[in-house]
Design a protein around this motif. Structure first.
Motif, PDB file in Angstrom:
ATOM      1  N   THR A 297       0.837  -1.195   0.000  1.00  0.00           N
ATOM      2  CA  THR A 297       0.000   0.000   0.000  1.00  0.00           C
ATOM      3  C   THR A 297       0.871   1.244   0.000  1.00  0.00           C
ATOM      4  OG1 THR A 297      -0.102  -0.018   2.416  1.00  0.00           O
ATOM      5  CG2 THR A 297      -1.905  -1.100   1.240  1.00  0.00           C
ATOM      6  N   ALA A 298       0.265   2.346  -0.407  1.00  0.00           N
ATOM      7  CA  ALA A 298       0.939   3.636  -0.331  1.00  0.00           C
ATOM      8  C   ALA A 298       0.986   4.032   1.141  1.00  0.00           C
ATOM      9  CB  ALA A 298       0.179   4.672  -1.140  1.00  0.00           C
ATOM     10  N   GLY A 299       2.134   4.366   1.637  1.00  0.00           N
ATOM     11  CA  GLY A 299       2.277   4.749   3.035  1.00  0.00           C
ATOM     12  C   GLY A 299       3.417   4.003   3.692  1.00  0.00           C
ATOM     13  N   ASP A 300       3.525   4.185   5.005  1.00  0.00           N
ATOM     14  CA  ASP A 300       4.645   3.629   5.752  1.00  0.00           C
ATOM     15  C   ASP A 300       4.309   2.346   6.497  1.00  0.00           C
ATOM     16  OD1 ASP A 300       6.143   5.799   4.955  1.00  0.00           O
ATOM     17  OD2 ASP A 300       5.571   6.999   6.695  1.00  0.00           O
ATOM     18  N   GLY A 301       3.113   1.819   6.337  1.00  0.00           N
ATOM     19  CA  GLY A 301       2.689   0.658   7.112  1.00  0.00           C
ATOM     20  C   GLY A 301       3.372  -0.637   6.741  1.00  0.00           C
ATOM     21  N   GLY A 302       4.010  -0.706   5.603  1.00  0.00           N
ATOM     22  CA  GLY A 302       4.623  -1.942   5.160  1.00  0.00           C
ATOM     23  C   GLY A 302       3.587  -2.840   4.520  1.00  0.00           C
ATOM     24  N   PRO A 303       4.045  -3.955   3.945  1.00  0.00           N
ATOM     25  CA  PRO A 303       3.103  -4.839   3.268  1.00  0.00           C
ATOM     26  C   PRO A 303       2.200  -5.573   4.262  1.00  0.00           C
ATOM     27  CG  PRO A 303       5.282  -5.816   3.275  1.00  0.00           C
ATOM     28  CD  PRO A 303       5.418  -4.440   3.847  1.00  0.00           C
ATOM     29  N   THR A 304       1.000  -5.862   3.814  1.00  0.00           N
ATOM     30  CA  THR A 304       0.069  -6.684   4.580  1.00  0.00           C
ATOM     31  C   THR A 304       0.141  -8.084   3.994  1.00  0.00           C
ATOM     32  OG1 THR A 304      -1.372  -4.799   4.978  1.00  0.00           O
ATOM     33  CG2 THR A 304      -2.336  -6.983   5.253  1.00  0.00           C
ATOM     34  N   VAL A 305       0.453  -9.063   4.829  1.00  0.00           N
ATOM     35  CA  VAL A 305       0.590 -10.439   4.369  1.00  0.00           C
ATOM     36  C   VAL A 305      -0.553 -11.253   4.960  1.00  0.00           C
ATOM     37  CG1 VAL A 305       2.087 -12.467   4.304  1.00  0.00           C
ATOM     38  CG2 VAL A 305       3.092 -10.183   4.245  1.00  0.00           C
ATOM     39  N   LEU A 306      -1.330 -11.874   4.082  1.00  0.00           N
ATOM     40  CA  LEU A 306      -2.461 -12.705   4.491  1.00  0.00           C
ATOM     41  C   LEU A 306      -2.153 -14.152   4.120  1.00  0.00           C
ATOM     42  CD1 LEU A 306      -5.336 -10.410   3.164  1.00  0.00           C
ATOM     43  CD2 LEU A 306      -4.312 -10.420   5.440  1.00  0.00           C
ATOM     44  N   HIS A 307      -2.079 -15.015   5.124  1.00  0.00           N
ATOM     45  CA  HIS A 307      -1.707 -16.411   4.929  1.00  0.00           C
ATOM     46  C   HIS A 307      -2.943 -17.291   4.783  1.00  0.00           C
ATOM     47  CE1 HIS A 307       2.486 -15.552   5.935  1.00  0.00           C
ATOM     48  NE2 HIS A 307       2.010 -14.775   6.896  1.00  0.00           N
ATOM     49  N   GLN A 308      -2.750 -18.426   4.135  1.00  0.00           N
ATOM     50  CA  GLN A 308      -3.762 -19.471   4.001  1.00  0.00           C
ATOM     51  C   GLN A 308      -5.057 -18.947   3.379  1.00  0.00           C
ATOM     52  OE1 GLN A 308      -3.803 -20.606   8.104  1.00  0.00           O
ATOM     53  NE2 GLN A 308      -2.166 -22.084   7.836  1.00  0.00           N
ATOM     54  N   ILE A 309      -4.918 -18.198   2.296  1.00  0.00           N
ATOM     55  CA  ILE A 309      -6.071 -17.655   1.584  1.00  0.00           C
ATOM     56  C   ILE A 309      -6.557 -18.694   0.579  1.00  0.00           C
ATOM     57  CG2 ILE A 309      -6.867 -15.811   0.056  1.00  0.00           C
ATOM     58  CD1 ILE A 309      -6.126 -14.832   2.821  1.00  0.00           C
ATOM     59  N   PRO A 310      -7.827 -19.095   0.655  1.00  0.00           N
ATOM     60  CA  PRO A 310      -8.330 -20.025  -0.346  1.00  0.00           C
ATOM     61  C   PRO A 310      -8.411 -19.348  -1.713  1.00  0.00           C
ATOM     62  CG  PRO A 310     -10.088 -19.348   1.142  1.00  0.00           C
ATOM     63  CD  PRO A 310      -8.816 -18.754   1.655  1.00  0.00           C
ATOM     64  N   ASP A 311      -8.085 -20.084  -2.751  1.00  0.00           N
ATOM     65  CA  ASP A 311      -8.162 -19.586  -4.124  1.00  0.00           C
ATOM     66  C   ASP A 311      -7.375 -18.282  -4.271  1.00  0.00           C
ATOM     67  OD1 ASP A 311      -8.927 -19.816  -6.730  1.00  0.00           O
ATOM     68  OD2 ASP A 311     -10.950 -19.034  -6.419  1.00  0.00           O
ATOM     69  N   SER A 312      -6.146 -18.268  -3.756  1.00  0.00           N
ATOM     70  CA  SER A 312      -5.359 -17.036  -3.659  1.00  0.00           C
ATOM     71  C   SER A 312      -5.080 -16.380  -5.010  1.00  0.00           C
ATOM     72  CB  SER A 312      -4.047 -17.302  -2.932  1.00  0.00           C
ATOM     73  OG  SER A 312      -3.284 -18.268  -3.622  1.00  0.00           O
ATOM     74  N   ASP A 313      -4.899 -17.176  -6.066  1.00  0.00           N
ATOM     75  CA  ASP A 313      -4.611 -16.560  -7.363  1.00  0.00           C
ATOM     76  C   ASP A 313      -5.820 -15.794  -7.890  1.00  0.00           C
ATOM     77  OD1 ASP A 313      -5.890 -19.021  -7.656  1.00  0.00           O
ATOM     78  OD2 ASP A 313      -4.976 -19.450  -9.596  1.00  0.00           O
ATOM     79  N   ARG A 314      -7.014 -16.321  -7.695  1.00  0.00           N
ATOM     80  CA  ARG A 314      -8.211 -15.593  -8.143  1.00  0.00           C
ATOM     81  C   ARG A 314      -8.519 -14.395  -7.248  1.00  0.00           C
ATOM     82  NH1 ARG A 314     -12.421 -19.941 -10.598  1.00  0.00           N
ATOM     83  NH2 ARG A 314     -10.905 -20.887 -11.989  1.00  0.00           N
ATOM     84  N   VAL A 315      -8.226 -14.514  -5.965  1.00  0.00           N
ATOM     85  CA  VAL A 315      -8.418 -13.368  -5.067  1.00  0.00           C
ATOM     86  C   VAL A 315      -7.459 -12.256  -5.464  1.00  0.00           C
ATOM     87  CG1 VAL A 315      -8.250 -12.574  -2.672  1.00  0.00           C
ATOM     88  CG2 VAL A 315      -9.317 -14.771  -3.170  1.00  0.00           C
ATOM     89  N   GLN A 316      -6.228 -12.607  -5.846  1.00  0.00           N
ATOM     90  CA  GLN A 316      -5.263 -11.606  -6.304  1.00  0.00           C
ATOM     91  C   GLN A 316      -5.776 -10.922  -7.567  1.00  0.00           C
ATOM     92  OE1 GLN A 316      -2.913 -12.275  -9.163  1.00  0.00           O
ATOM     93  NE2 GLN A 316      -1.609 -10.513  -8.864  1.00  0.00           N
ATOM     94  N   GLN A 317      -6.297 -11.694  -8.514  1.00  0.00           N
ATOM     95  CA  GLN A 317      -6.855 -11.119  -9.730  1.00  0.00           C
ATOM     96  C   GLN A 317      -8.068 -10.244  -9.418  1.00  0.00           C
ATOM     97  OE1 GLN A 317      -7.663 -14.500 -12.203  1.00  0.00           O
ATOM     98  NE2 GLN A 317      -5.498 -14.938 -12.561  1.00  0.00           N
ATOM     99  N   LEU A 318      -8.927 -10.714  -8.510  1.00  0.00           N
ATOM    100  CA  LEU A 318     -10.098  -9.932  -8.116  1.00  0.00           C
ATOM    101  C   LEU A 318      -9.686  -8.596  -7.513  1.00  0.00           C
ATOM    102  CD1 LEU A 318     -13.177  -9.628  -7.518  1.00  0.00           C
ATOM    103  CD2 LEU A 318     -12.685 -10.715  -5.315  1.00  0.00           C
ATOM    104  N   LEU A 319      -8.687  -8.615  -6.632  1.00  0.00           N
ATOM    105  CA  LEU A 319      -8.230  -7.374  -6.015  1.00  0.00           C
ATOM    106  C   LEU A 319      -7.672  -6.407  -7.059  1.00  0.00           C
ATOM    107  CD1 LEU A 319      -6.630  -8.554  -2.674  1.00  0.00           C
ATOM    108  CD2 LEU A 319      -8.505  -6.952  -2.940  1.00  0.00           C
TER     109      LEU A 319
END
Length: 191
Positions: free
Chosen positions: A132-154
């Protein structure tokens, strides 16, 4: 009002609501079977006598404590972990008693990537990393079902949000009620 609807703004809709992958529940289920089987076997091995009831009660008490920590807590942790993609933001909420959460506006997301091990590819799971834009650093979400489609959706949702914001600001600047223009510029087709 069901969760996450109580967190939404008036013009916001849930696109996808996820919990961690179902494989996170396999270990608690196997431990449940192991603890119940072991407690039953142990209770059956207690020799008859005056203390038989007390020994069996101790075995059942230990089994209940083990089930609480090894089965119930992970099940509640899975149930109370939410990943919600809306038309305006990505919501993350987790916790049973103490809660933690993070809201990422789609306009702040600069990059979404996913990684999968071979096993995660087989079971259709993965890890999402959201920059994200800002200083928070990356957000890492583990064990996401269907992660490739969720990435495309996002990625699609980020683009649609940018187009929506551009339309709103251009419409506001121009005062146009007739947006998008009829010449085809600013098409809002979804892939």
């Amino acid at each position: 009002m069901p969760y996450p609807d109580k967190l939404l703004a008036d013009d916001e809709e849930v696109v996808r609501h996820l919990h961690p992958h179902w494989l996170t529940l396999v270990r608690p289920v196997l431990l449940f079977l192991l603890v119940v089987g072991s407690a039953s076997f142990g209770a059956a091995l207690v020799p008859p006598g005056r203390q038989q009831g007390i020994y069996r009660l101790v075995i059942v008490g230990l089994a209940v404590l083990l089930l609480l920590f090894l089965v119930v807590v992970p099940l509640l942790r899975w149930r109370t972990t939410h990943y919600v993609v809306t038309t305006h933001r990505l919501l993350f909420r987790a916790g049973i008693l103490a809660r933690r959460g993070r809201d990422l506006g789609l306009s702040r997301i600069t990059d979404v990537s996913y990684t999968q091990t071979l096993w995660e590819r087989v079971v259709n799971s993965g890890t999402l990393t959201i920059e994200t834009a800002g200083d928070g650093g990356p957000t890492v979400l583990h064990q996401i079902p269907d992660s490739d489609r969720v990435q495309q959706l996002l990625n699609v949702m980020v683009e649609e949000d940018a187009e929506r914001r551009a339309r709103e600001s251009a419409g506001y600047i121009r005062g146009d009620e007739d947006w998008p223009p009829r010449d085809g510029w600013g098409s809002t087709e979804v892939l």
